[in-house]
Design a protein around this motif. Sequence first.
Motif, PDB file in Angstrom:
ATOM      1  N   UNK A  51      -0.182 -14.329  -5.958  1.00 60.17           N
ATOM      2  CA  UNK A  51      -1.022 -13.224  -5.304  1.00 60.17           C
ATOM      3  C   UNK A  51      -1.621 -12.763  -6.762  1.00 60.17           C
ATOM      4  N   UNK A  52      -2.941 -12.422  -6.438  1.00 57.71           N
ATOM      5  CA  UNK A  52      -3.894 -11.818  -7.298  1.00 57.71           C
ATOM      6  C   UNK A  52      -4.407 -10.559  -6.837  1.00 57.71           C
ATOM      7  N   UNK A  53      -4.400  -9.531  -7.690  1.00 57.26           N
ATOM      8  CA  UNK A  53      -4.682  -8.289  -7.460  1.00 57.26           C
ATOM      9  C   UNK A  53      -5.641  -7.700  -8.287  1.00 57.26           C
ATOM     10  N   UNK A  54      -6.941  -7.295  -7.860  1.00 60.77           N
ATOM     11  CA  UNK A  54      -7.990  -6.655  -8.650  1.00 60.77           C
ATOM     12  C   UNK A  54      -7.763  -5.002  -8.470  1.00 60.77           C
ATOM     13  N   UNK A  55      -7.405  -4.601  -9.723  1.00 62.89           N
ATOM     14  CA  UNK A  55      -7.021  -3.133  -9.938  1.00 62.89           C
ATOM     15  C   UNK A  55      -8.113  -2.279 -10.000  1.00 62.89           C
ATOM     16  N   UNK A  56      -8.157  -1.139  -9.371  1.00 65.23           N
ATOM     17  CA  UNK A  56      -9.550   0.031  -9.795  1.00 65.23           C
ATOM     18  C   UNK A  56     -10.947  -0.784  -9.368  1.00 65.23           C
ATOM     19  N   UNK A  57     -10.846  -1.139  -8.245  1.00 65.72           N
ATOM     20  CA  UNK A  57     -12.295  -1.549  -7.731  1.00 65.72           C
ATOM     21  C   UNK A  57     -13.191  -0.348  -7.171  1.00 65.72           C
ATOM     22  N   UNK A 110      -4.533 -14.485   2.496  1.00 63.90           N
ATOM     23  CA  UNK A 110      -4.226 -13.391   3.002  1.00 63.90           C
ATOM     24  C   UNK A 110      -5.165 -12.370   1.908  1.00 63.90           C
ATOM     25  N   UNK A 111      -5.729 -11.491   2.716  1.00 67.73           N
ATOM     26  CA  UNK A 111      -6.348 -10.258   1.838  1.00 67.73           C
ATOM     27  C   UNK A 111      -5.820  -8.843   2.151  1.00 67.73           C
ATOM     28  N   UNK A 112      -5.689  -8.114   1.266  1.00 68.02           N
ATOM     29  CA  UNK A 112      -5.520  -6.766   1.572  1.00 68.02           C
ATOM     30  C   UNK A 112      -6.324  -5.655   0.576  1.00 68.02           C
ATOM     31  N   UNK A 113      -6.853  -4.781   1.108  1.00 67.97           N
ATOM     32  CA  UNK A 113      -7.275  -3.688   0.543  1.00 67.97           C
ATOM     33  C   UNK A 113      -6.869  -2.523   0.764  1.00 67.97           C
ATOM     34  N   UNK A 114      -6.311  -1.820  -0.280  1.00 64.49           N
ATOM     35  CA  UNK A 114      -5.841  -0.500  -0.240  1.00 64.49           C
ATOM     36  C   UNK A 114      -6.826   0.620   0.227  1.00 64.49           C
ATOM     37  N   UNK A 127     -11.972   7.496  -6.233  1.00 66.09           N
ATOM     38  CA  UNK A 127     -12.872   6.631  -5.392  1.00 66.09           C
ATOM     39  C   UNK A 127     -12.782   5.099  -5.750  1.00 66.09           C
ATOM     40  N   UNK A 128     -11.648   4.845  -6.020  1.00 70.06           N
ATOM     41  CA  UNK A 128     -11.084   3.280  -6.574  1.00 70.06           C
ATOM     42  C   UNK A 128     -10.092   2.743  -5.744  1.00 70.06           C
ATOM     43  N   UNK A 129     -10.007   1.511  -5.477  1.00 73.63           N
ATOM     44  CA  UNK A 129      -8.957   0.761  -4.631  1.00 73.63           C
ATOM     45  C   UNK A 129      -8.563  -0.234  -5.266  1.00 73.63           C
ATOM     46  N   UNK A 130      -7.378  -0.924  -4.870  1.00 73.57           N
ATOM     47  CA  UNK A 130      -6.981  -2.245  -5.112  1.00 73.57           C
ATOM     48  C   UNK A 130      -7.045  -3.147  -4.200  1.00 73.57           C
ATOM     49  N   UNK A 131      -7.668  -4.512  -4.756  1.00 76.16           N
ATOM     50  CA  UNK A 131      -7.810  -5.616  -3.602  1.00 76.16           C
ATOM     51  C   UNK A 131      -6.824  -6.600  -4.045  1.00 76.16           C
ATOM     52  N   UNK A 132      -6.065  -6.801  -3.017  1.00 74.57           N
ATOM     53  CA  UNK A 132      -5.197  -8.352  -3.224  1.00 74.57           C
ATOM     54  C   UNK A 132      -5.287  -9.436  -2.314  1.00 74.57           C
ATOM     55  N   UNK A 181     -14.472  -3.155 -12.033  1.00 71.44           N
ATOM     56  CA  UNK A 181     -13.067  -2.943 -12.029  1.00 71.44           C
ATOM     57  C   UNK A 181     -12.218  -2.799 -13.198  1.00 71.44           C
ATOM     58  N   UNK A 182     -10.903  -2.217 -12.992  1.00 74.77           N
ATOM     59  CA  UNK A 182     -10.195  -1.956 -14.268  1.00 74.77           C
ATOM     60  C   UNK A 182      -9.505  -3.447 -14.745  1.00 74.77           C
ATOM     61  N   UNK A 183      -8.504  -4.046 -13.844  1.00 73.71           N
ATOM     62  CA  UNK A 183      -7.763  -5.352 -14.438  1.00 73.71           C
ATOM     63  C   UNK A 183      -7.401  -6.072 -13.216  1.00 73.71           C
ATOM     64  N   UNK A 184      -6.864  -7.165 -13.933  1.00 74.61           N
ATOM     65  CA  UNK A 184      -6.244  -8.285 -12.949  1.00 74.61           C
ATOM     66  C   UNK A 184      -4.727  -8.668 -12.858  1.00 74.61           C
TER      67      UNK A 184
END
Length: 430
Positions: free
Chosen positions: A273-279, A302-306, A313-318, A342-345
């Motif tokens: 699972x890879x999460x892109x944090x603070x998109x 699978x893809x999930x966006x919080x 106004x930032x979100x995480x995408x996994x 984005x912030x980090x992975x």
Amino acid sequence: MGLVVQKYGGSSVADADGVKRVARRIVETKRAGHDVVVVVSAMGDTTDDLLELAEKVSPMPPARELDMLLTSGERISMALLAMAIANLGHEARSFTGSQAGVITDSAHGRARIIDVTPGRIADAVAAGQIAIVAGFQGVSVETKDITTLGRGGSDTTAVALAAALGAEVCEIYTDVDGVYTADPRIVPTARRLETVTYEEMMELAACGAKVLVLRCVEYGRRSGTPIRVRSSFTSLPGTLVTGSIDDHRTDGEDGTVEHAIISGVAHDRSEAKLTVVGVPDRPGTAAAIFEAVAAAGVNIDMIVQNVSAAATARTDVSFTLPKTDGATAVSAITAVRESVGFDSIVYDDQIGKASLVGAGMRSNPGVSATFFKALADAGVNIEMISTSEIRISVVTSAGDLDTAVRAVHTAFGLDAAPDEVAVVHGGTGR
Ligand code: ASP
Ligand code: MG
């Protein structure tokens, strides 16, 4: 009686005794009056051993040469099998994939079959011989080089040949007695399915069930070739893959066939699972991330966006992806960090995926409720969820996966009575 294509996996021909046992089985089928074409995999773990050997001489072996090397595994087993059959007094001829007319594209290591022109096989059968074909391999229509179809590709060779020859059935002989409601190595109370539709089998295979490779089931569905999965170690009938979910109803109305609501639970440990944090939550950011991943040739699942946090106004995408593509995806996304902002992975390869598959989900409310209640009662935390018309999948931690699979299996009443416990005859699960 018609033509039968039989495929024997590596665990069925792991040693000389295995080869002789399989030869007897083939001869029995021939003596019963069938024409027989056999597809065989490399003996035991030969393919893995050859891969290791290649790695020892080169960290990045040229794909063409790797295919040349790996296809030698199937040449060994096909020739030995032909000898063993000859020793039983029947005429047998072995053929490489190329000789059998398996024509592919030129994608070494994962070639797709474009056409099957089995003239030599048909001639051998017409002459009363048993044809033995090396699985997992073909020849590129463009380059004329030898190709391989990807791991487990002998199943695909077998179904493609069966379709091209108009066989009445393609029998896949493996180390379990058929398709089970779950992997018997994890769920000892798993039950054998008598039949399963192509669509359900495709979902099970795509979700990690190792008993058949996805492409062979796709091939079976397209050509309408019935596939029987059975063990070469017993004479049990196994499981027949045939028919469509559209022909089945669960209520038995209109004289239609009654079919179980759920066909099984599959599991998969091959994904991360890879999460892109603070998109930044604005149009175009998801596109930029997934374009970068796609350009690197990585397939995602699978893809999930919080929901974005109001304050930032930032979100995480996994998303999930094959573990083997992890490093490639991380560097592809890192390369667009500045432009996307984005912030980090965060990369997590300690996950598992459990999937419930069944045609009856379409018409039975409450399946998801039972599924999630079973996981909750077992104390399993869910990290991601995805569904199709006939499937619900969840991502859990790797440590929770077995518990999740067993809990769901029990909740849907799939457990067998204690006296019908599944037997695993050999092999390593591939
Ligand atoms: N020998 C190949 C492999 O191990 C092909 C097969 O077994 O179907 O992947
Ligand atoms: Mg194999």
